[in-house]
Design an enzyme around this catalytic site. Structure first.
Site, PDB file in Angstrom:
ATOM      1  N   SER A 110       0.853  -1.192   0.000  1.00 18.71           N
ATOM      2  CA  SER A 110       0.000   0.000   0.000  1.00 18.71           C
ATOM      3  C   SER A 110       0.889   1.241   0.000  1.00 18.71           C
ATOM      4  O   SER A 110       1.814   1.347  -0.792  1.00 18.71           O
ATOM      5  CB  SER A 110      -0.962  -0.046   1.188  1.00 18.71           C
ATOM      6  OG  SER A 110      -1.956   0.954   1.065  1.00 18.71           O
ATOM      7  N   GLU A 241      -0.493  -2.313  -8.578  1.00 23.33           N
ATOM      8  CA  GLU A 241      -1.827  -2.571  -8.038  1.00 23.33           C
ATOM      9  C   GLU A 241      -2.507  -1.248  -7.710  1.00 23.33           C
ATOM     10  O   GLU A 241      -1.858  -0.225  -7.520  1.00 23.33           O
ATOM     11  CB  GLU A 241      -1.763  -3.502  -6.831  1.00 23.33           C
ATOM     12  CG  GLU A 241      -0.983  -2.993  -5.656  1.00 23.33           C
ATOM     13  CD  GLU A 241      -1.856  -2.470  -4.549  1.00 23.33           C
ATOM     14  OE1 GLU A 241      -3.096  -2.566  -4.655  1.00 23.33           O
ATOM     15  OE2 GLU A 241      -1.302  -1.944  -3.567  1.00 23.33           O
ATOM     16  N   HIS A 308      -4.260  -5.043  -2.464  1.00 27.63           N
ATOM     17  CA  HIS A 308      -5.292  -4.840  -1.449  1.00 27.63           C
ATOM     18  C   HIS A 308      -6.392  -5.901  -1.427  1.00 27.63           C
ATOM     19  O   HIS A 308      -7.322  -5.801  -0.631  1.00 27.63           O
ATOM     20  CB  HIS A 308      -5.929  -3.457  -1.634  1.00 27.63           C
ATOM     21  CG  HIS A 308      -5.033  -2.334  -1.214  1.00 27.63           C
ATOM     22  ND1 HIS A 308      -3.992  -1.895  -1.996  1.00 27.63           N
ATOM     23  CD2 HIS A 308      -5.023  -1.570  -0.092  1.00 27.63           C
ATOM     24  CE1 HIS A 308      -3.375  -0.898  -1.377  1.00 27.63           C
ATOM     25  NE2 HIS A 308      -3.973  -0.685  -0.223  1.00 27.63           N
TER      26      HIS A 308
END
Length: 338
Positions: A110, A241, A308
């Site tokens: 993240s 991502e 995620h």
């Protein structure tokens, strides 16, 4: 050349919050994770920033940077794992001591992926994109997540093989805790834009598009110099991502990366599963993947175990990887080459 740390038995794990800390009501999650890791034979050091959170960050940027630098310089700490991601890691980049980084692993994803990519690009130190601390609190880990330990214990010069997961978690359900943290209910399927069997090879780089895009054009995002000076001109295999971007915003970000030269000498792209790929006027993720494959003339694979929508494979920035995808299944062999 790339430098690879190695995780030893009985290692000391340090946790600091260079992005978001943990509000008081959720401190129990950290205590559970610390207890699990100590039971597994690790020693834990938890920084002050882990326990605080206000105004979208654990502490002021300089405080976060100083605590991270202390853990980097502490020879007793072998691995740094933040509690989780967050929003404003970018604020600490100018406070990092990147001149003499010792060989120790940094693991996370993240917002933390911006820290990982920056360190690998600037210093040639391999960094690990994978699980975070709070997701290690379960009674046991699924086979995919559990590989973080094996990957980080791989010696320089050796290789490590990982396979795609059997199932993934569609959505979080905190009301019904699972012994392995994740509720893995949906069958995993890696997809190649071209269909059929696909092979990809190259030096891994990547992270969360939402945050790594913001160092384009800065001293912290110099992909060209890294490729020329650190990996000897070898092609880059990108893994990316998406956390929150709709498809138009994601497309703009990828075009910016392309125009900035991030995809020059690129051997392929791999995109993680995402619950945020919201179409814009019928423009879908699959449309974007096809367009990008045509523009770059490289293979593209999507819905891999990254990001995620857990679980996720542990991917090493700087490692040389060979990836094979066929019939919805994938395998990644990472070679810890200099």
């Amino acid at each position: 050349m790339i430098r690879y740390p190695i995780l030893k038995e009985g290692a000391v794990i340090g946790s600091t919050a260079p992005s978001s800390g943990v509000e008081q009501s959720m401190h129990g999650l950290i205590r559970e994770a610390v207890s699990r890791l100590e039971s597994a034979g690790f020693n834990m050091v938890v920084g002050d920033t882990v326990w605080t959170q206000a105004k979208a960050k654990s502490a002021p940027a300089k405080v976060r940077g100083e605590e991270f630098n202390r853990m980097l310089r502490d020879d007793a700490i072998d691995l740094i794992v933040p509690p989780w991601g967050g929003e404003l890691l970018i604020e600490i980049l100018e406070h990092l001591d990147l001149e003499h980084i010792p060989e120790k692993w940094i693991l996370g994803y993240s917002d933390i992926s911006l820290l990982l990519l920056t360190i690998t690009l600037r210093t040639g130190l391999a960094t690990a994109h994978g699980t975070n601390l709070v997701d290690l609190r379960g009674e046991y880990a699924d086979d995919t997540t559990a590989m973080w330990h094996t990957v980080l214990s791989t010696k320089a010069g050796d290789s490590v093989l990982q396979h795609s997961s059997a199932r993934y978690q569609k959505e979080w359900n905190h009301a019904e805790p699972s012994p392995c943290v994740f509720h893995l209910t949906e069958p995993t399927a890696w997809v190649a834009v071209s269909g059929g069997k696909v092979s990809l090879k190259g030096r891994l780089l990547g992270g969360c598009i939402d945050v790594i895009r913001h160092v384009i054009g800065t001293p912290y995002g110099d992909v060209r110099s890294f490729q020329r000076d650190t990996i000897g001109g070898e092609p880059v295999l990108w893994y990316l991502e998406n956390c929150e971007l709709n498809m138009a915003d994601q497309r703009r970000s990828l075009v910016q990366m392309k125009l900035a030269g991030w995809f020059d000498y690129c051997s392929g792209l791999m995109f993680g599963r995402s619950g945020a790929n919201r179409p814009v006027e019928g423009y879908k993720a699959e449309d974007m993947y096809r367009e990008l494959a045509e523009e770059l003339q490289v293979p593209i694979v999507y819905d891999i175990d990254c990001g995620h929508v857990p679980p996720q494979i542990t991917l090493i920035n700087g490692a040389y990887a060979e990836v094979e995808v066929e019939n919805g299944q994938g395998k990644i062999t990472q070679y810890f080459r200099p």
